[in-house]
Design a protein around this motif. Structure first.
Motif: not given
Lengths: 177, 354
Positions: A35-37, A60-64
């Motif tokens: 993921s990428w945020l 991936v759970g939370s992307p944060i």
């Protein structure tokens, strides 16, 4: 089963988001979940820029990314802001051309890379980001030229194919030093 | 299967819409969903479609009404304050029984609010988008893949039931990139004999209209619409269950909140706490059945939300007050951390229900 979280931070124009996107693409091509945020909004326009990347063997759970395993700090405000957030045992990569101070913590591994100076000496002043990314992959034992090149092809548009080798060479600069 | 590509959630929505056959997009820029309009502006002219930046959100939704009347797939997108402006148009679409797709990439409110992610338009989307008795089908993606999948699904459901579908996302879903596969088998659109496509002097002309001045007739229209809603509630509710088999504590969360909650659940399980999650994918119709079933065995529910607590009311209704329901939340553009959710889970495990 491994999950690694990265935080890239610097100011707008340093290619922070691009570096993160490259790394995420490499993860995807390596068969990982990614993921990428990015940070978005007014701070992007001339202020700080950052993006969190997660590369994992499992979904991936939370992307944060609040507590990164790996921090890439490309200016002083970024190091000031995120140094304490890195997990104990994590790694911090510092652009030592732009950040004069040392990392205060003693429970993380630190690489000081004069990326901005290396970039301008190499006559590729805009590639300090990729010089550091090369070092990140090397430090994580993840620099396989083949998948690096494939990932570069994904993030560099076909029109700029001449930039492929330039990027690849930049990525090797800090490794050889 | 096609190769997976990295895409922003906003771009995935735009491309999926095009794949689903949408050739008309009307919008007005607003963070954090502007990439949808930017993508449409780039792509539509190349494929013979229409991208139009309207003079306002109100203009855009009424352009949607116009194209929807002709039976073609059409969409608009905005973020919270912009959706409020579209409210009147949403009610007119409902009154005229027109299919369309609306995207709301939510940001913190009320008012002009901020630009960071939020889920505080839950009430608006599921219960009160505008005046009059009506519903929209509300789809809540929790990954970039679902941003695309539910866009396609949204068009299909809109056509099937002649009503508006809304994809209710948030700033993180719109801005984040994840691998996505856009490999769809698009079914042909259903026949639309009601569409205003020109009579060719072969039939009586069609009218799409939401004005109905005879109360007896307007009542009948409402009754018929609610019969349709009943069918949708029975047949279209979607949800995902995560580690619910032996769960004693049940988390309710959608969108980004569900992603955060998953991290907390994994951590809590390592500590021996039996916790699971029901993630509504349709917010209207709300998936009541899994919650009714969970209420028989779970001792507590926790609603995790990026709002002051909105979905929690539907969780309470669905569980029939058989177990306490607590709220774990942040608001105004803030996101609960996995640690905060974990604390709520531990509190519940220690019998700390309030």
């Amino acid at each position: 089963m491994k999950t690694t979280s990265f935080l890239f931070a610097g100011f707008g124009g340093q290619g922070i988001l691009f570096a993160g996107k490259f790394l995420a693409y490499k993860g995807l091509l390596d068969g990982k979940q990614v993921s990428w945020l990015p940070s978005y909004g007014p701070e992007m326009r001339g202020g700080t820029a950052s993006c969190g990347v997660i590369i994992s063997d499992t979904p991936v759970g939370s992307p944060i990314v609040s507590n990164p395993d790996v921090l890439v700090a490309m200016n002083l405000p970024s190091l000031d802001r995120y140094e304490d957030a890195v997990v104990p045992g994590g790694i911090i990569f510092v652009d030592s051309t732009l950040i004069e101070r040392k990392v205060k913590r003693d429970d993380v591994k630190v690489y000081y890379i004069p990326a901005t100076k290396l970039a301008s000496d190499n006559k590729t002043p805009t590639l300090a980001n990729m010089i550091i990314v090369g070092k990140v992959l090397d430090a994580l034992n993840d620099f396989q030229e083949e998948s690096v090149v494939t990932a570069l092809k994904k993030v560099i548009s076909a029109k700029r194919a001449d930039m492929l080798d330039v990027n690849l060479n930049a990525m090797k600069l800090a490794i050889e030093n | 299967m096609a190769d997976k590509v990295l895409m922003k959630g906003n771009e995935a929505i735009a491309e999926a819409a095009i794949i689903a056959g949408c050739r008309h997009y009307f919008g007005y820029p607003i963070t954090p969903q502007t990439e949808i309009a930017a993508y449409m502006a780039k792509r539509m002219p190349k494929i013979g479609g229409c991208f139009l930046q309207a003079e306002s959100e109100i203009a855009a939704i009424n352009m949607v009404y116009g194209v929807a009347s002709t039976g073609l797939r059409v969409m608009t997108s905005s973020s919270s304050p912009g959706i409020s402006l579209k409210g009147e148009g949403l009610s007119y679409l409902a009154g005229a029984d027109l299919p369309s797709l609306i995207i709301n990439v939510q940001r913190g409110g009320p008012g002009l609010g901020g630009i960071q992610p939020s889920q505080s338009d839950y009430f608006q989307a599921t219960k009160g988008a505008a005046h009059g008795d009506f519903h929209m089908i509300v789809l809540a993606p929790s990954s970039v893949q679902e941003m695309a999948d539910l866009t396609v699904k949204g068009f299909e459901l809109a056509d099937k039931y002649r009503m508006t579908s809304m994809v209710l996302a948030d700033g993180t879903m719109g801005q984040m990139m994840e691998p996505v596969s856009l490999d769809y088998d698009i079914k042909p659109m259903p026949e639309k004999p009601w569409a205003t496509t020109g009579t060719k002097m072969e039939r009586f002309h069609n009218i799409t209209n939401s004005l109905s001045l005879v109360p007896e007739e307007l009542e009948q229209l409402n009754f018929a619409r609610y019969e349709k809603y009943k069918t949708i509630e029975e047949e279209e509710a979607m949800f995902e269950e995560y580690m619910m088999e032996d769960a004693e504590i049940c988390i309710a969360a959608f969108g980004i909140a569900a992603r955060v909650a998953k991290n907390a659940i994994v951590e809590a399980r390592k500590q021996g706490i039996k916790v699971g999650m029901i993630r509504p994918i349709t917010l209207w119709p709300f998936p009541k059945k899994p919650f009714e079933a969970a209420a028989e065995k779970c001792k507590q529910f926790i609603s995790v939300e990026l709002s002051m607590g909105q979905m929690i009311e539907d969780v309470k209704l669905a569980t029939g007050c058989k177990a306490p329901v607590t709220l774990c939340n942040r608001a105004g553009g803030m996101i609960p951390s996995p640690q905060q959710v974990l604390e709520s889970i531990k509190e519940a495990a220690n019998g700390g229900a309030k």
